[in-house]
Design a protein around this motif. Sequence first.
Motif, mmCIF file in Angstrom:
data_model
loop_
_atom_site.group_PDB
_atom_site.id
_atom_site.type_symbol
_atom_site.label_atom_id
_atom_site.label_comp_id
_atom_site.label_asym_id
_atom_site.label_seq_id
_atom_site.Cartn_x
_atom_site.Cartn_y
_atom_site.Cartn_z
ATOM 1 N N VAL A 136 0.866 -1.178 0.000
ATOM 2 C CA VAL A 136 0.000 0.000 0.000
ATOM 3 C C VAL A 136 0.912 1.241 0.000
ATOM 4 O O VAL A 136 1.848 1.304 0.797
ATOM 5 N N VAL A 138 0.919 4.181 1.128
ATOM 6 C CA VAL A 138 1.180 4.818 2.424
ATOM 7 C C VAL A 138 2.123 3.963 3.266
ATOM 8 O O VAL A 138 3.032 4.493 3.922
ATOM 9 N N SER A 139 1.927 2.649 3.260
ATOM 10 C CA SER A 139 2.829 1.763 4.008
ATOM 11 C C SER A 139 4.250 1.928 3.520
ATOM 12 O O SER A 139 5.184 2.021 4.315
ATOM 13 N N LEU A 143 7.297 3.187 5.678
ATOM 14 C CA LEU A 143 8.452 2.303 5.814
ATOM 15 C C LEU A 143 9.741 3.056 5.522
ATOM 16 O O LEU A 143 10.709 2.987 6.280
ATOM 17 N N TYR A 153 17.756 5.143 14.257
ATOM 18 C CA TYR A 153 17.731 3.685 14.183
ATOM 19 C C TYR A 153 17.212 3.155 12.850
ATOM 20 O O TYR A 153 16.764 2.021 12.766
ATOM 21 N N TRP B 46 12.751 -6.184 5.434
ATOM 22 C CA TRP B 46 13.138 -5.530 6.684
ATOM 23 C C TRP B 46 11.904 -5.132 7.496
ATOM 24 O O TRP B 46 11.859 -5.273 8.718
ATOM 25 N N MET B 47 10.906 -4.651 6.772
ATOM 26 C CA MET B 47 9.656 -4.268 7.425
ATOM 27 C C MET B 47 9.024 -5.481 8.111
ATOM 28 O O MET B 47 8.581 -5.393 9.266
ATOM 29 N N ALA B 59 14.363 -0.585 17.528
ATOM 30 C CA ALA B 59 14.966 0.740 17.460
ATOM 31 C C ALA B 59 16.402 0.727 17.955
ATOM 32 O O ALA B 59 16.739 1.393 18.920
ATOM 33 N N PRO B 245 -5.599 3.252 5.075
ATOM 34 C CA PRO B 245 -4.467 4.152 4.825
ATOM 35 C C PRO B 245 -4.513 5.416 5.685
ATOM 36 O O PRO B 245 -3.481 5.870 6.180
ATOM 37 N N LEU B 248 -3.343 4.548 9.062
ATOM 38 C CA LEU B 248 -1.880 4.430 9.113
ATOM 39 C C LEU B 248 -1.220 5.787 9.301
ATOM 40 O O LEU B 248 -0.278 5.919 10.082
ATOM 41 N N THR B 249 -1.709 6.804 8.590
ATOM 42 C CA THR B 249 -1.045 8.109 8.685
ATOM 43 C C THR B 249 -1.305 8.773 10.034
ATOM 44 O O THR B 249 -0.434 9.433 10.573
ATOM 45 N N VAL B 252 0.750 7.176 13.407
ATOM 46 C CA VAL B 252 2.084 7.595 13.820
ATOM 47 C C VAL B 252 2.013 8.829 14.722
ATOM 48 O O VAL B 252 2.646 8.893 15.757
ATOM 49 N N LEU B 257 6.101 7.326 17.912
ATOM 50 C CA LEU B 257 6.620 6.339 16.977
ATOM 51 C C LEU B 257 7.015 5.047 17.668
ATOM 52 O O LEU B 257 7.930 5.015 18.487
ATOM 53 N N LEU B 259 8.216 1.655 16.263
ATOM 54 C CA LEU B 259 8.626 1.153 14.964
ATOM 55 C C LEU B 259 8.059 -0.235 14.667
ATOM 56 O O LEU B 259 7.519 -0.468 13.584
ATOM 57 N N LEU B 262 4.424 -0.007 14.007
ATOM 58 C CA LEU B 262 4.163 0.613 12.704
ATOM 59 C C LEU B 262 4.395 -0.406 11.584
ATOM 60 O O LEU B 262 3.600 -0.494 10.634
ATOM 61 N N CYS B 263 5.482 -1.167 11.706
ATOM 62 C CA CYS B 263 5.766 -2.172 10.680
ATOM 63 C C CYS B 263 4.679 -3.241 10.664
ATOM 64 O O CYS B 263 4.240 -3.672 9.590
ATOM 65 N N SER B 266 1.732 -1.784 8.944
ATOM 66 C CA SER B 266 1.928 -1.718 7.496
ATOM 67 C C SER B 266 1.780 -3.088 6.855
ATOM 68 O O SER B 266 1.214 -3.216 5.770
ATOM 69 N N VAL B 269 -2.008 -3.981 6.806
ATOM 70 C CA VAL B 269 -2.772 -3.223 5.811
ATOM 71 C C VAL B 269 -2.391 -3.638 4.388
ATOM 72 O O VAL B 269 -3.231 -3.661 3.492
ATOM 73 N N SER B 270 -1.107 -3.976 4.185
ATOM 74 C CA SER B 270 -0.669 -4.344 2.832
ATOM 75 C C SER B 270 -1.014 -5.786 2.458
ATOM 76 O O SER B 270 -1.017 -6.130 1.276
#
Lengths: 321, 294
Positions: A136, A138-139, A143, A153, B46-47, B59, B245, B248-249, B252, B257, B259, B262-263, B266, B269-270
């Motif tokens: 997506v 936005v993702s 990222l 980090y 990585w995500m 982090a 979406p 998601l915005t 944050v 944050l 991390l 958030l990952c 994401s 959602v993806s």
Amino acid sequence: MTVTATRETTASPQAPVKKPGGGDRRRAWATRAPLLPALIFLIAVTQLPFVATLVISLFDWNSLKPEKRHFTGLSNYASVFTDEALRESVVTTVVLTATVVIVSVVLGLVFALLLDRTFFGRGFVRTLLITPFLLVPVSAALLWKHALYNPEYGLFNGVLTWFGELFGIESIAQPEWTSEMPLIAIEASLVWQWTPFMMLILLAGLQSRPAEIIEAARLDGAGPWQIFRHLTLPHLRRYLELGILLGSVYIVQNFDAVFTITSGGLGTANLPYTVYETFYRAHEYGLASAAGVVVVIGTIIIATFALRVVSSLFREEASRA
Amino acid sequence: MSASTATSPSAMSSANGPERKARRRSAALGVVAWVVGIGFCLPALWMVLTSFHAEADAATNPPSLAAALTLDGYRTFFGGGGGPTPWPPLVNSLAASFFSTVLVLLLALPAAYALSIRRVRKWTDVMFFFLSTKMLPVVAGLLPVYLFAKNTGLLDNIWLLVLLYTSMNLPIAVWMMQSFLADVPVSIIEAAQVDGARLPTVLRRVVAPVAGPGIAATALICFIFSWNELLFARVLTGVVAGTAPVHLTTFVTSQGLFLAQLCAASVVVSLPVLVAGYAAQDKLVQGLSLGAVK
């Protein structure tokens, strides 16, 4: 326009055969009927708002001061072209779109050439390569902003630290990616997302290459570079054009990456983001509409070329069928 | 160097030297393709890895590859820590994408039928009209739509998104389905009509089976585009109808944050798009290039 003209001239010899009688007309409407809901819907939902935008663009209209709304003619357009910030966002849009399209087409071509041969696990590698495109948007933007660019980090600075340790450098440089190179940061994330799209289009092009001609050229002693230069590249021209033009049409409109990674700061505001800001934050409806119309004019210029390419491919397809 | 000189005499005599050389070159390029593929996909990998790490391990600098894996990021994202659950936005996205896809199919299928099987006159011009609406940037109509929604009380309502997503995807759907329906042999349709079948029956019994897979792919692509959309959703929805979406915005900024979380968000959602996209990757490019590349 030219398409219409040529079609009408070719159709005219047949015209006297079909006299527009009552039965014919009813049949013509019966044929057309299934088309109408979609046409009417699209006109209502896409064309009417644009007409409204055109009208609003002629007014001086700030939604916080609605009583002061008045007709100003083209002065909003004059502001669009004289306003420093807006002019800057025009330049940003052009630079951003051109960079992303060119880099992702070149990378996409390299990837497509790599995948155009059989090797162990080709399907899997192909899956890996298209993954960025399937996130997506936005993702993907989040990222890049947080997991990769974060100066403390993020992965990029983490890898730099690794290298530093590897070579015994105590304090290796840790760039603040998004503030030191904001536009490049956005471009990199967009290139990452759009390269797979270019690769898929060019791969389709490569696979439609006539194999016999290449075999013949190889038997005649042509090397791989000569085959690429004189056979593959000319064949791919159409697909390259298509990728460049469609990519431009999509990327000119990009909002997600600019909004997420920099919020338009540090000279990264492109036109769609500026339009959004002008009306959503600054409440300048007239000015935002004028800027929107400018975006449309820019897109129409690109789209005219895009349509020509698509229509030539389309006509080829139609004549083959 | 020494290896090639050692093999060259035998290669010359047996004449399979160039072939073996080509095969070795091809194998090397295969390795290059693997390296490029993994390297290019690395941010996404990585995500996924980070999403399975504890916040403290996510982090760090340099990154900790060997840190213990945990589902905490996902648990917190789904409201495990007493925070807001992502279900309303996910359901909104699902509903908006699903209903707009259904509406697109209802409108595009008859249109594509008229454009491919029962060709209306000047059908290419109609096709290009559809395409040209796709080239109209969304920002050009955003403000009037916003004002319309505000004055009619449709703001923060997923049905408005359904209408807008339908208009966004309809041109692509018409183009794709036109090309799929053109593959249906007209003779079968005529035979069915001679047998007295009417339009709905013809569509269901004859057209759908042949063009079915293409229609399914079209639906998938419309679903993906609706699911991905941010600008309309951001401007036209708020507390009630916010989509994934948008969530998601805001996620944050509202929680600071985290991390790993958030990952995880994401990835979640993806995920629908990834699954759908892998399933329809060939058709995806055809849809995006508006049917011009088959």
